[in-house]
Scaffold this motif. Structure first.
Motif, mmCIF file in Angstrom:
data_model
loop_
_atom_site.group_PDB
_atom_site.id
_atom_site.type_symbol
_atom_site.label_atom_id
_atom_site.label_comp_id
_atom_site.label_asym_id
_atom_site.label_seq_id
_atom_site.Cartn_x
_atom_site.Cartn_y
_atom_site.Cartn_z
ATOM 1 N N SER A 34 0.863 -1.073 0.035
ATOM 2 C CA SER A 34 -0.031 0.106 -0.099
ATOM 3 C C SER A 34 0.797 1.453 0.119
ATOM 4 O O SER A 34 1.621 1.617 0.843
ATOM 5 C CB SER A 34 -0.871 -0.067 1.214
ATOM 6 O OG SER A 34 -1.691 1.472 1.448
ATOM 7 N N ALA A 35 0.616 2.211 -0.991
ATOM 8 C CA ALA A 35 1.337 3.497 -1.019
ATOM 9 C C ALA A 35 1.119 4.172 0.121
ATOM 10 O O ALA A 35 1.818 5.078 0.580
ATOM 11 C CB ALA A 35 0.850 4.337 -2.232
ATOM 12 N N SER A 36 -0.423 4.271 0.524
ATOM 13 C CA SER A 36 -0.923 5.361 1.803
ATOM 14 C C SER A 36 -0.046 4.772 2.811
ATOM 15 O O SER A 36 0.126 5.296 3.982
ATOM 16 C CB SER A 36 -2.358 5.116 1.708
ATOM 17 O OG SER A 36 -2.696 3.999 1.994
ATOM 18 N N SER A 39 3.309 5.715 2.926
ATOM 19 C CA SER A 39 3.510 7.239 3.086
ATOM 20 C C SER A 39 3.241 7.429 4.535
ATOM 21 O O SER A 39 3.985 8.363 5.215
ATOM 22 C CB SER A 39 2.378 8.002 2.519
ATOM 23 O OG SER A 39 2.464 7.906 1.124
ATOM 24 N N GLU A 40 2.396 6.793 5.223
ATOM 25 C CA GLU A 40 2.103 6.967 6.767
ATOM 26 C C GLU A 40 3.118 6.421 7.452
ATOM 27 O O GLU A 40 3.814 6.958 8.546
ATOM 28 C CB GLU A 40 0.645 6.134 7.372
ATOM 29 C CG GLU A 40 -0.483 6.864 6.957
ATOM 30 C CD GLU A 40 -0.359 7.991 7.904
ATOM 31 O OE1 GLU A 40 -0.222 8.133 9.155
ATOM 32 O OE2 GLU A 40 -0.791 9.110 7.180
ATOM 33 N N SER A 96 5.327 11.367 0.149
ATOM 34 C CA SER A 96 3.774 11.035 0.009
ATOM 35 C C SER A 96 3.315 11.482 -1.253
ATOM 36 O O SER A 96 2.775 10.678 -2.208
ATOM 37 C CB SER A 96 3.025 11.884 1.132
ATOM 38 O OG SER A 96 3.342 11.370 2.484
ATOM 39 N N GLU A 99 4.837 8.797 -3.789
ATOM 40 C CA GLU A 99 4.341 7.534 -3.762
ATOM 41 C C GLU A 99 2.930 7.710 -4.499
ATOM 42 O O GLU A 99 2.483 6.721 -5.207
ATOM 43 C CB GLU A 99 4.456 7.159 -2.447
ATOM 44 C CG GLU A 99 5.681 6.673 -1.793
ATOM 45 C CD GLU A 99 6.201 5.472 -2.517
ATOM 46 O OE1 GLU A 99 5.635 4.381 -3.095
ATOM 47 O OE2 GLU A 99 7.349 5.328 -2.828
ATOM 48 N N GLY A 100 2.296 8.531 -4.194
ATOM 49 C CA GLY A 100 0.842 8.681 -4.700
ATOM 50 C C GLY A 100 0.984 8.894 -6.252
ATOM 51 O O GLY A 100 0.220 8.068 -6.651
ATOM 52 N N HIS A 103 1.773 5.396 -7.612
ATOM 53 C CA HIS A 103 0.611 4.286 -7.519
ATOM 54 C C HIS A 103 -0.486 4.564 -8.470
ATOM 55 O O HIS A 103 -1.507 3.999 -8.615
ATOM 56 C CB HIS A 103 0.249 4.101 -6.059
ATOM 57 C CG HIS A 103 1.268 3.287 -5.432
ATOM 58 N ND1 HIS A 103 2.488 3.654 -5.022
ATOM 59 C CD2 HIS A 103 1.261 1.835 -5.081
ATOM 60 C CE1 HIS A 103 3.157 2.523 -4.502
ATOM 61 N NE2 HIS A 103 2.423 1.656 -4.328
ATOM 62 N N ALA A 177 -5.848 7.533 5.056
ATOM 63 C CA ALA A 177 -5.146 6.334 4.593
ATOM 64 C C ALA A 177 -6.223 4.956 4.398
ATOM 65 O O ALA A 177 -6.513 4.120 3.785
ATOM 66 C CB ALA A 177 -4.110 5.787 5.330
ATOM 67 N N ASP A 193 -5.772 4.390 -3.430
ATOM 68 C CA ASP A 193 -4.707 4.233 -2.641
ATOM 69 C C ASP A 193 -3.684 5.181 -2.944
ATOM 70 O O ASP A 193 -3.077 6.138 -2.118
ATOM 71 C CB ASP A 193 -3.830 2.791 -2.694
ATOM 72 C CG ASP A 193 -2.892 2.503 -1.630
ATOM 73 O OD1 ASP A 193 -3.152 3.203 -0.296
ATOM 74 O OD2 ASP A 193 -1.933 2.052 -2.020
ATOM 75 N N SER A 197 -2.583 8.746 -0.608
ATOM 76 C CA SER A 197 -1.163 9.221 -0.417
ATOM 77 C C SER A 197 -0.950 10.804 -0.821
ATOM 78 O O SER A 197 -0.301 11.324 -0.048
ATOM 79 C CB SER A 197 -0.052 8.340 -1.240
ATOM 80 O OG SER A 197 1.200 8.465 -0.830
#
Length: 320
Positions: A34-36, A39-40, A96, A99-100, A103, A177, A193, A197
């Motif tokens: 998971s990208a989110s 990021s988290e 973030s 990555e967003g 994805h 997320a 997802d 992000s």
């Protein structure tokens, strides 16, 4: 410069919590892709480093004055708070966003989504606990009946409100997320997802901008609150033999380290000894009412020699 034990406690609690949460999130991100969640995880890791930097700032700010730094090192606390804001923006928001975008352009189905749900819900519970802890400390340290923005602007201790805003951003990011993962699974659209992000990146960017603005204002020399200026002006004008207040200048060198400089015009018939007595009494009165004022400089100056264009600080300037 003394620093409140509550500030250190809040920072230590947030540091240990974010370190554990970051490790858990990284594990979940590896398992689910998971990208989110990634990021988290990066967000929590950066928050951990940020709290470490705040502790560094507190320690360095307490160093004694030297010939090179005659007013001490209190401003270092504001410098390290500014560095924290830059890290939130540069690393947290930047990663973030990256990555967003990746994805969204190349969406990949999430695996073992239940792991994400478990980690996100547990993180929300823990981050909420730390947030409540920081909120109580923030209220105790002077929020009172002020609004949130006003309370932060008035506060001269950036450590507590920095942790509070970081945790607020963390809670908002966790909620985003969680929603992103639910939408990605239920609608079979993993692109959500990536969108989550990017939203997390926006939250971090806004938080960083707000913290940078407040720490920059403190770093460049904020004075005391307007109501304190009014009280100081009243004390100076009430001092024996004072005919006119020329100006008052103040500056915070730390949350509990304030310099106040006052220029007044005394009666011409007063002796040097009488002026010294009045100045000493005024200094004692100011420090008694405002313990955070550590230095008071009172200058006896004829109002006619006051430089042109110098404004009197405070409400209700006296008439010429």
């Amino acid at each position: 410069m003394a620093h409140s034990a509550s500030s250190r406690t809040v920072i230590f609690a947030a540091l240990l919590g974010n370190l554990l949460v970051a490790a858990t999130k990284f594990g979940a991100a590896i398992v689910t892709g998971s990208a989110s969640m990634l990021s988290e995880a990066i967000h929590s890791l950066i928050d951990t480093g940020n709290q470490g930097l705040l502790l560094v700032g507190i320690r360095r700010a307490t160093r004694p004055a030297t010939a090179l730094h005659p007013f001490g090192h209190g401003l270092e606390l504001y410098f390290w708070t500014f560095v924290v804001a830059l890290l939130i923006f540069g690393l947290g928001a930047g990663v973030s966003f990256f990555e967003g975008v990746v994805h969204i352009l190349h969406p990949q189905p999430l695996a073992h989504v239940a792991v994400n749900y478990a980690v996100l819900v547990a993180s929300i519970v823990f981050e909420g606990s730390v947030w409540l802890f920081a909120l109580r400390a923030f209220r105790k340290d002077g929020k009172g009946k002020r609004g949130w923005v006003e309370a932060v602007q008035v506060s001269k201790d950036p450590t507590v409100f920095t942790v509070l805003f970081e945790d607020t951003a963390a809670l908002a990011g966790l909620a985003v997320a969680l929603v992103g993962n639910i939408l990605a699974e239920c609608l079979d659209m993993p692109v959500f997802d990536g969108v989550a992000s990017i939203v997390i990146g926006c939250i971090l960017a806004v938080t960083a901008g707000f913290l940078a603005r407040e720490s920059q204002s403190l770093l460049t020399g904020e004075g005391v609150a307007p109501e304190v200026l009014v009280a100081l002006r009243r004390m100076a004008l009430a001092a024996e033999g004072v005919e006119r207040l020329n100006e008052i200048r103040s500056m915070h060198f730390g949350p509990h380290d304030v310099l106040v400089a006052i220029s007044v015009d005394f009666r011409n018939d007063m002796s040097a000894g009488q002026v010294e007595t009045v100045v000493s009494a005024l200094e004692r009165q100011i420090k008694q009412h405002y313990p955070d004022v550590t230095r008071v400089f009172v200058e006896a100056q004829d109002s006619h020699t006051q430089p042109a264009g110098v404004a009197i600080t405070g409400a209700g300037a006296p008439t010429p």
